[in-house]
Write an enzyme that holds these catalytic residues in place. Sequence first.
Site, PDB file in Angstrom:
ATOM      1  N   HIS A   1     -10.533  35.144  -5.131  1.00 48.54           N
ATOM      2  CA  HIS A   1     -10.907  34.181  -6.174  1.00 48.54           C
ATOM      3  C   HIS A   1     -10.818  32.749  -5.638  1.00 48.54           C
ATOM      4  O   HIS A   1     -11.789  31.977  -5.723  1.00 48.54           O
ATOM      5  CB  HIS A   1      -9.973  34.354  -7.381  1.00 48.54           C
ATOM      6  CG  HIS A   1     -10.222  33.394  -8.500  1.00 48.54           C
ATOM      7  ND1 HIS A   1     -10.966  33.722  -9.605  1.00 48.54           N
ATOM      8  CD2 HIS A   1      -9.829  32.114  -8.690  1.00 48.54           C
ATOM      9  CE1 HIS A   1     -11.027  32.674 -10.424  1.00 48.54           C
ATOM     10  NE2 HIS A   1     -10.330  31.680  -9.885  1.00 48.54           N
ATOM     11  N   GLU A   2      -9.667  32.398  -5.082  1.00 51.37           N
ATOM     12  CA  GLU A   2      -9.493  31.021  -4.597  1.00 51.37           C
ATOM     13  C   GLU A   2     -10.414  30.747  -3.398  1.00 51.37           C
ATOM     14  O   GLU A   2     -10.907  29.634  -3.236  1.00 51.37           O
ATOM     15  CB  GLU A   2      -8.023  30.745  -4.237  1.00 51.37           C
ATOM     16  CG  GLU A   2      -7.025  30.904  -5.392  1.00 51.37           C
ATOM     17  CD  GLU A   2      -7.360  30.114  -6.656  1.00 51.37           C
ATOM     18  OE1 GLU A   2      -7.974  29.033  -6.544  1.00 51.37           O
ATOM     19  OE2 GLU A   2      -7.021  30.591  -7.763  1.00 51.37           O
TER      20      GLU A   2
ATOM     21  N   HIS B   1     -13.576  29.535  -4.777  1.00 55.53           N
ATOM     22  CA  HIS B   1     -13.529  28.095  -5.060  1.00 55.53           C
ATOM     23  C   HIS B   1     -13.679  27.306  -3.764  1.00 55.53           C
ATOM     24  O   HIS B   1     -14.401  26.308  -3.696  1.00 55.53           O
ATOM     25  CB  HIS B   1     -12.180  27.715  -5.680  1.00 55.53           C
ATOM     26  CG  HIS B   1     -12.051  28.049  -7.138  1.00 55.53           C
ATOM     27  ND1 HIS B   1     -12.896  27.562  -8.087  1.00 55.53           N
ATOM     28  CD2 HIS B   1     -11.133  28.799  -7.811  1.00 55.53           C
ATOM     29  CE1 HIS B   1     -12.514  28.008  -9.297  1.00 55.53           C
ATOM     30  NE2 HIS B   1     -11.451  28.760  -9.148  1.00 55.53           N
TER      31      HIS B   1
ATOM     32  N   GLU C   1     -15.690  28.054 -11.693  1.00 58.46           N
ATOM     33  CA  GLU C   1     -15.178  29.384 -12.043  1.00 58.46           C
ATOM     34  C   GLU C   1     -16.250  30.450 -11.875  1.00 58.46           C
ATOM     35  O   GLU C   1     -15.957  31.595 -11.576  1.00 58.46           O
ATOM     36  CB  GLU C   1     -14.649  29.400 -13.480  1.00 58.46           C
ATOM     37  CG  GLU C   1     -13.251  28.855 -13.618  1.00 58.46           C
ATOM     38  CD  GLU C   1     -12.239  29.508 -12.681  1.00 58.46           C
ATOM     39  OE1 GLU C   1     -12.191  30.747 -12.604  1.00 58.46           O
ATOM     40  OE2 GLU C   1     -11.515  28.758 -12.005  1.00 58.46           O
TER      41      GLU C   1
HETATM   42 ZN    ZN Z   1     -10.280  29.698 -10.621  1.00 58.59          ZN
END
Ligand code: ZN
Length: 499
Positions: free
Chosen positions: A262-263, A266, A292
Amino acid sequence: MSKAYEEFKTYLDRAMALKTAMILFEWDNETLAPKEAGELTSNVIGTLSGEYFQAITNDRMKALVKELQAEQGLDEVQAANVREVADELEQLDCIPRNEYEDNARLVAKSTAVWSRAKKDNDFDSFAPTLKKVIEYQKKFAGYRAKDGQKLYDVMLDTYEKGFNMENLDRFFGILKEELVPFLKQVTESKKKIDDGFLTGDYPEEKQEKLGRFLAGYVGFDFDKGVMAVSAHPFTTNLHNKDVRITTHYTDRVDSSLFSVIHEAGHGIYELGIRDDLTLTPVGQGASMGMHESQSRFFENIIGRSPAFWAPIYGKVQEMFPDQMGNVDLDQFVEAVNKVEPGLIRTEADELTYSLHVLIRYEIEKQLIEEDLDVEKLPQLWADKYEEYLGVRPENPAQGVLQDIHWSQGSFGYFPSYALGSAFGAQLYYHMKQEMDFEGLLEQGKVDVIREYLRENIHQYGKLKDSRTILKDVTGEDFDPKYYVRYLKEKYGKLYEVEA
Ligand code: ZN
């Protein structure tokens, strides 16, 4: 470059340097700073933020912005930077400097208070600080509100332009109507998924090794990025050659693995921003929701698909022979997609996730618009979890204290998590028409998908807003139906229920 823009750029570079320093302190606070550093460091941040304020709001800068807004010869990037600074000027200028600095100090201290309160499981020790944070946020929103705009609408617009309570009530309404009964079907289905093997003796060093492998595999460049440990995983970007992600380690191996992906999502967004945009106000993700959409795209749409794991699952088994040696690929993929209503948003499965966000949205609305008493938060939080998800937190650490956002004064941020998921699903259905999405993953070609996202989304930074990006890429305005369709198709199949 015009003379006026050149001078503007000098102030801008100074402001960006100060901002970058503040961001680095924030990162440090959450990762490596010693326990007692908080108080004095928050004074330093207060001073820096005052200097930043001055660099943006000084009279010369204001005159330059005015002059440049009227100038015809600016290129696209220059015009966008002037627009961003004009926006920020408008936001900052309405706040008295002493209040602005006080708030920066308060927020720096507040995250430390929150972090201790969470550790001690003691909401009361955080409540007075939270109350002050909310007071400042409401005050600032009041300064910025235009034409009778509601305070919470002002906050929502900060994170996602063009979204307000009216269209978010509608968005969450659709999710509630479609997903709550569907979730019931899923939890009552006969299909039982065993994910017991994901919990156990997973040494931190090995989790870290696998996390680093996965981050690199999806395209996070460790020559331009680092990974550290923090209470709540997050991403910090200084510029497109320095992006930092964090994770945390528990006895659930999938928790750290998917937070890393997830990160990394980003991070990949920030690393993909064009060189001529980085270290300017335009040189960051288009919006919180679009950010997101990318992190959750990597985490869920890519990262939890069987095709993604097909070429690399053997490596995971090799790393954890005792825990996963007898678990085949299908069992693994089913386990990491298991639906189980729980207490913690960041640990939530994809299907229940937006209900966690819905709860925060409803509570924020009450805090900001209805003056909800902060002392009532733990109870209200628990009641809503019981109502929507059928689970009740036994203590505030598992309830209202779980997220860092409110301690940072980030009200209006949470809805972007759900919007991002919905943006991602819309992008996914479009990309499936453009490429053999699953086939690419099976061949280990994540880079083709990543490159498509960079080309169509990441490189632009804030040159386009989220709605324009969606329109340019998919040919359609934002439409939540794709998100509902994605969840129903995926989980209908997994749980063998008719959607
Ligand atoms: Zn996030």
